[in-house]
Structures are given as C-alpha cells and as structure tokens.
Design a protein around this motif. Structure first.
Motif, PDB file in Angstrom:
ATOM      1  N   ALA A   1       0.827  -1.201   0.000  1.00 17.07           N
ATOM      2  CA  ALA A   1       0.000   0.000   0.000  1.00 17.07           C
ATOM      3  C   ALA A   1       0.862   1.252   0.000  1.00 17.07           C
ATOM      4  O   ALA A   1       0.361   2.352  -0.091  1.00 17.07           O
ATOM      5  CB  ALA A   1      -0.913  -0.005   1.223  1.00 17.07           C
ATOM      6  N   GLY A   2       2.186   1.094   0.095  1.00 15.82           N
ATOM      7  CA  GLY A   2       3.063   2.262   0.031  1.00 15.82           C
ATOM      8  C   GLY A   2       4.354   2.144   0.797  1.00 15.82           C
ATOM      9  O   GLY A   2       5.393   1.863   0.220  1.00 15.82           O
ATOM     10  N   ASN A   3       4.289   2.323   2.128  1.00 14.22           N
ATOM     11  CA  ASN A   3       5.522   2.433   2.907  1.00 14.22           C
ATOM     12  C   ASN A   3       6.338   1.138   2.969  1.00 14.22           C
ATOM     13  O   ASN A   3       7.568   1.199   3.091  1.00 14.22           O
ATOM     14  CB  ASN A   3       5.209   2.916   4.322  1.00 14.22           C
ATOM     15  CG  ASN A   3       4.960   4.412   4.349  1.00 14.22           C
ATOM     16  OD1 ASN A   3       5.586   5.173   3.616  1.00 14.22           O
ATOM     17  ND2 ASN A   3       4.021   4.851   5.185  1.00 14.22           N
ATOM     18  N   ALA A   4       5.669  -0.016   2.887  1.00 14.31           N
ATOM     19  CA  ALA A   4       6.424  -1.274   2.890  1.00 14.31           C
ATOM     20  C   ALA A   4       7.273  -1.365   1.630  1.00 14.31           C
ATOM     21  O   ALA A   4       8.397  -1.872   1.655  1.00 14.31           O
ATOM     22  CB  ALA A   4       5.485  -2.467   2.990  1.00 14.31           C
ATOM     23  N   ALA A   5       6.738  -0.855   0.540  1.00 12.76           N
ATOM     24  CA  ALA A   5       7.465  -0.885  -0.727  1.00 12.76           C
ATOM     25  C   ALA A   5       8.735  -0.048  -0.632  1.00 12.76           C
ATOM     26  O   ALA A   5       9.818  -0.488  -1.025  1.00 12.76           O
ATOM     27  CB  ALA A   5       6.574  -0.365  -1.849  1.00 12.76           C
ATOM     28  N   SER A   6       8.609   1.160  -0.081  1.00 11.87           N
ATOM     29  CA  SER A   6       9.789   2.028   0.071  1.00 11.87           C
ATOM     30  C   SER A   6      10.840   1.349   0.919  1.00 11.87           C
ATOM     31  O   SER A   6      12.032   1.370   0.605  1.00 11.87           O
ATOM     32  CB  SER A   6       9.421   3.340   0.772  1.00 11.87           C
ATOM     33  OG  SER A   6       8.313   3.931   0.177  1.00 11.87           O
ATOM     34  N   ALA A   7      10.390   0.752   2.025  1.00 14.31           N
ATOM     35  CA  ALA A   7      11.343   0.107   2.940  1.00 14.31           C
ATOM     36  C   ALA A   7      12.013  -1.086   2.260  1.00 14.31           C
ATOM     37  O   ALA A   7      13.231  -1.234   2.325  1.00 14.31           O
ATOM     38  CB  ALA A   7      10.631  -0.326   4.223  1.00 14.31           C
ATOM     39  N   LEU A   8      11.223  -1.914   1.587  1.00 15.91           N
ATOM     40  CA  LEU A   8      11.820  -3.067   0.897  1.00 15.91           C
ATOM     41  C   LEU A   8      12.838  -2.581  -0.133  1.00 15.91           C
ATOM     42  O   LEU A   8      13.946  -3.118  -0.222  1.00 15.91           O
ATOM     43  CB  LEU A   8      10.748  -3.916   0.203  1.00 15.91           C
ATOM     44  CG  LEU A   8      11.324  -5.053  -0.656  1.00 15.91           C
ATOM     45  CD1 LEU A   8      12.090  -6.062   0.192  1.00 15.91           C
ATOM     46  CD2 LEU A   8      10.241  -5.751  -1.457  1.00 15.91           C
ATOM     47  N   ALA A   9      12.458  -1.558  -0.898  1.00 17.75           N
ATOM     48  CA  ALA A   9      13.343  -1.066  -1.961  1.00 17.75           C
ATOM     49  C   ALA A   9      14.669  -0.594  -1.374  1.00 17.75           C
ATOM     50  O   ALA A   9      15.741  -0.868  -1.924  1.00 17.75           O
ATOM     51  CB  ALA A   9      12.655   0.052  -2.732  1.00 17.75           C
ATOM     52  N   ALA A  10      14.614   0.101  -0.236  1.00 16.31           N
ATOM     53  CA  ALA A  10      15.836   0.616   0.377  1.00 16.31           C
ATOM     54  C   ALA A  10      16.726  -0.516   0.887  1.00 16.31           C
ATOM     55  O   ALA A  10      17.929  -0.550   0.616  1.00 16.31           O
ATOM     56  CB  ALA A  10      15.486   1.551   1.534  1.00 16.31           C
ATOM     57  N   TYR A  11      16.138  -1.459   1.634  1.00 19.78           N
ATOM     58  CA  TYR A  11      16.953  -2.538   2.206  1.00 19.78           C
ATOM     59  C   TYR A  11      17.468  -3.486   1.126  1.00 19.78           C
ATOM     60  O   TYR A  11      18.591  -3.991   1.220  1.00 19.78           O
ATOM     61  CB  TYR A  11      16.180  -3.280   3.309  1.00 19.78           C
ATOM     62  CG  TYR A  11      16.040  -2.423   4.537  1.00 19.78           C
ATOM     63  CD1 TYR A  11      17.112  -2.259   5.411  1.00 19.78           C
ATOM     64  CD2 TYR A  11      14.867  -1.716   4.800  1.00 19.78           C
ATOM     65  CE1 TYR A  11      17.013  -1.438   6.521  1.00 19.78           C
ATOM     66  CE2 TYR A  11      14.751  -0.890   5.901  1.00 19.78           C
ATOM     67  CZ  TYR A  11      15.829  -0.747   6.762  1.00 19.78           C
ATOM     68  OH  TYR A  11      15.737   0.080   7.844  1.00 19.78           O
ATOM     69  N   ALA A  12      16.657  -3.705   0.092  1.00 22.46           N
ATOM     70  CA  ALA A  12      17.105  -4.561  -1.007  1.00 22.46           C
ATOM     71  C   ALA A  12      18.265  -3.882  -1.739  1.00 22.46           C
ATOM     72  O   ALA A  12      19.224  -4.541  -2.147  1.00 22.46           O
ATOM     73  CB  ALA A  12      15.955  -4.857  -1.951  1.00 22.46           C
ATOM     74  N   ALA A  13      18.193  -2.554  -1.880  1.00 21.23           N
ATOM     75  CA  ALA A  13      19.291  -1.822  -2.510  1.00 21.23           C
ATOM     76  C   ALA A  13      20.566  -2.026  -1.707  1.00 21.23           C
ATOM     77  O   ALA A  13      21.628  -2.343  -2.252  1.00 21.23           O
ATOM     78  CB  ALA A  13      18.942  -0.337  -2.612  1.00 21.23           C
ATOM     79  N   LEU A  14      20.448  -1.894  -0.386  1.00 21.87           N
ATOM     80  CA  LEU A  14      21.604  -2.062   0.493  1.00 21.87           C
ATOM     81  C   LEU A  14      22.167  -3.485   0.430  1.00 21.87           C
ATOM     82  O   LEU A  14      23.372  -3.693   0.521  1.00 21.87           O
ATOM     83  CB  LEU A  14      21.189  -1.716   1.936  1.00 21.87           C
ATOM     84  CG  LEU A  14      22.254  -1.831   3.025  1.00 21.87           C
ATOM     85  CD1 LEU A  14      23.413  -0.874   2.775  1.00 21.87           C
ATOM     86  CD2 LEU A  14      21.636  -1.553   4.390  1.00 21.87           C
ATOM     87  N   ALA A  15      21.263  -4.461   0.260  1.00 19.35           N
ATOM     88  CA  ALA A  15      21.693  -5.862   0.214  1.00 19.35           C
ATOM     89  C   ALA A  15      22.104  -6.296  -1.189  1.00 19.35           C
ATOM     90  O   ALA A  15      22.609  -7.402  -1.368  1.00 19.35           O
ATOM     91  CB  ALA A  15      20.567  -6.762   0.723  1.00 19.35           C
ATOM     92  N   GLY A  16      21.868  -5.436  -2.181  1.00 19.99           N
ATOM     93  CA  GLY A  16      22.199  -5.782  -3.559  1.00 19.99           C
ATOM     94  C   GLY A  16      21.242  -6.800  -4.166  1.00 19.99           C
ATOM     95  O   GLY A  16      21.632  -7.596  -5.015  1.00 19.99           O
TER      96      GLY A  16
END
Ligand SMILES: [Zn+2]
Length: 411
Positions: free
Chosen positions: A124-139
C-alpha cells in the motif's frame, strides 16, 4: 537461539534453516520460536545497556544472520504535551520514514542470508519504500506492485532505490493477485524469486516485534495500560504481542498486558466490523477508501491473530473518519510538534473517543503509535484539506547565486 518455526493455527513445526512461507497444511502464519529457557539463563535485560540504539540491540531474540541495517528502531517515545500519561512512539523517525523499516530490515536480512535473488511485494506504500531501500543495500532485485494512487513519495522513493515498480489499477489485494500470478509462473523458483508479502514470510513479524521490546525498555520494563495501533496488515500488533510473551518467558516482565486497541479508517474497517460482530476472522471489505493508505487493507491475512489479541488483551477496535484523521494530523503537528502519518494520527482520534466513554482513565498510561512521517503524505494531506500550499515567492524560483553544497545558510 532460533530453533524452529511454528504454525500459529495448527502448531506444526518447520525448519528455520531454509526459506519458508506459510503453513503448507492450513496457510497459517509461521512464528519464529527461540530457546527462551536457555536464553533466560544466559541473557538479561540489564545486558542491553550500552548497546547500539537500533532494533538489533535485541539480536538475542532475532534470527542469527548478518543484519542488513540502516539504523532502524529504537525510535523516541515522547511524552504527550496534551495528555499526561500518554506517550507517542514516533516511528516516523525510522529509515524510509515509517515503521515498515523494522520488518523489511529483518525480512531482507533473512532473504540475503538464504541467498534469495529477487523479492516481490504488493504494498500500500511504505512497505514498498522500505523493501526497496533494504534490497538496494543488500544488492537484491526488487519487484514492487503498488496501487497507482499511492502517495507520490512511495513511488518516487522506490524508483530512486532502483526497484522495478508496477502500478496497479486497484487496491493492495489486487496487487497481491499480481504477485500470485507471478508465483504460478515457471520462472518463480528457477530465478530465485521470493514473496515478502505481509505475514507470508516469518521474519517481518520478528522485525516489528522489536517495537514491543522498546516500549517495555523505554518505560522501564513496565508495560502501559493501553497501546493504540493503527491496523492495516496488523504485523506490529502481532509482533508486539509475541514480544510480550517472549519477555515474560525471559523474566523481563510479568504477566500483565496492555489493552491492545486497533484503530482503522471508517472507509476500510474489516477488523472493527469483525470485532463488533464477535467473529474470529474478518471479511473482505468492499470499496475500501481512505486517505490513510496504510489502512487500505480490505482483509488482513493475520486477521485471526489480531482479533485473538484484541480479545485476550481486553482491548477493542474502533474507527476514525478521514476528516477526523486530517484534523488530528494538524492537531498533533500544532500541539505536539509531531507531523504524523494519517495512520498514526488516527490513534489520537481513537484515544479521545476511548477517554470519552471511560474505556481509559486519565491516569492510565497509553502508548499511541505514530507509524510514519507526515512528510511521506504531502500530496495526500495537501489535497485533502482543499487548500494548496502557499505559492512559491518569485525570488525563490531564481537559481541560487552560488552552489549551496547541502548547507542551509543565509546566501
Ligand atoms: Zn498450520
């Protein structure tokens, strides 16, 4: 100390040394179970002193994996200026501006630990932002399915974090259908895909449960009389309740529990309806509509657990209208200096109503969860009050005379 995963419906055990989703027998949510009696002998709450102020200070009760961390957790618990004995747990100060950081930090940590490659999420929104950020950090590669009318911040963040974003004409439930279609395709397993939907993997709850540990620690290991929690998917509610059970087993708290209160938007209130009808599960809410995008969850997967917690804790469930929510966002900003997400501001609407009917007394300690920052909803809040932001003065549009390199100064 993680020993296995356990189904919350039938009690079946699953090994925790490989990726797991939900119970294969009944679709029940799986909870991580730790060797708490052993931990009780080797780890005490006093040993937390001096640890880094992030959720990983509780790593004794989290899976043993190298954390993917942006410093999430240990957010401030603020004493309300308006109501003595009320505290605001300000989750808007997490990385990516919402409480979703905790669950996704834990889920991405485990995804990397298990060598998964591609993560999919309906959000719905904020989970997507958080996943995108942590996935970026994890590659890791991320595919996000979000309703096309999510707050602009969520869409823009995901794009900048490098996620693949699909905008869906519908609600989060329609986004979930898109992920389900993908799951049925033959590339799913072959390419190392994994679904990190709310409560469909075991570790988002583990990240969110740290809110329960923090409330206890920040209030001196004394739980409040009430916790008001804006309930969309309800993972935080599940997580906090789990944390209280674990802390009791560890001897950190007694058997007392706060009354757990679910607040939902009047335009999407499946838990409130089920609670009022004394049902153990919710029904799909038709035509869900509210500006509090995190509450636009027409049927939470963990509904049976949320309703059970409300009952066991002698809590309740109630709604706030969008008008009440917008008024509360403005009120909190002016009175408390907290620019809350609409979902968080719904808590103060609920608190006022519960005080009015005597559910809470003035001397009851109550924690209200502001789940995110209002800064993530600027477009929504601006449009909702029927006003526009003040126009930029003409001189502000002129290019700066010199490069301002990140410093805000009198140039
Ligand atoms: Zn089961």
């Amino acid at each position: 100390m993680l020993i296995h995963l356990e189904c919350t419906r039938c009690g079946e055990h699953y090994p925790s040394d490989r990726p797991q989703t939900v119970c294969t027998k009944d679709g029940g949510i799986l909870y991580a179970r730790y060797d708490l009696p052993k931990l009780k002998k080797t780890f005490s709450a006093a040993r937390l002193a001096g640890r880094a102020p992030t959720m990983w200070r509780y790593d004794a009760v989290l899976p043993d994996a190298d954390p993917v961390s942006l410093g999430e957790g240990f957010t401030p618990i603020l004493a309300s200026r308006e109501f003595p004995n009320v505290y605001i747990k300000d989750e808007g100060l997490n990385p990516t501006g919402s409480f979703k950081a905790r669950g996704l930090a834990a889920a991405v940590t485990m995804a990397r630990h298990f060598g998964l490659k591609k993560l999919a999420i309906p959000s719905a929104g904020n989970a997507a932002s958080a996943l995108a950020a942590y996935a970026a950090l994890a590659g890791l590669e991320t595919h996000i399915f979000m309703p096309k009318d999510v707050p602009a911040a969520n869409r823009v963040e995901c794009d900048y974090y490098g996620a693949h974003v699909t905008l869906v004409d519908g609600l989060i439930s329609d986004c979930a259908k898109k992920v389900a279609q993908l799951k049925d395709s033959d590339v799913w397993e072959k390419d190392g895909w994994f679904d990190v939907s709310t409560t469909k993997e075991p570790y988002r709850v583990e990240g969110k449960k740290t809110m329960g540990y923090e409330v206890a620690e920040q209030l001196g290991w004394k739980l409040p009389q009430g916790i008001i929690y804006p309930t969309g998917g309800g993972v935080g509610m599940l997580g906090m309740w789990k944390a209280f059970e674990e802390m009791e087993a560890l001897g950190w708290i007694g058997s007392e529990r706060p009354k757990m209160i679910s607040v939902q938007a009047a335009g999407c209130a499946p838990i409130v309806k089920a609670w009022q009808e004394e049902k153990s599960q919710s029904e799909m809410w038709n035509n869900a509509a509210t500006l509090a995008s995190g509450l636009r969850v027409p049927k939470p997967y963990g509904d049976y657990l949320i309703l059970d917690i409300l009952k066991k804790s002698k809590g309740t469930a109630l709604t706030a209208t969008d008008d009440e929510i917008v008024e509360a966002v403005r009120h909190w900003a002016k009175v408390e200096g907290v620019f809350a997400a609409p979902e968080g501001a719904a808590c103060v609407v609920a608190y006022r109503k519960l005080r009015d009917i005597g559910f809470f007394e003035p001397d009851d300690t109550v924690v209200l969860f502001n789940t995110g920052s209002g800064l993530k909803y600027l477009d929504v809040l601006d449009a909702s009050v029927g006003k526009t932001l003040p126009a930029k003065p003409p001189e502000a549009a002129k290019p700066a005379a010199r490069h301002i390199g990140g410093i805000i100064g009198p140039y």
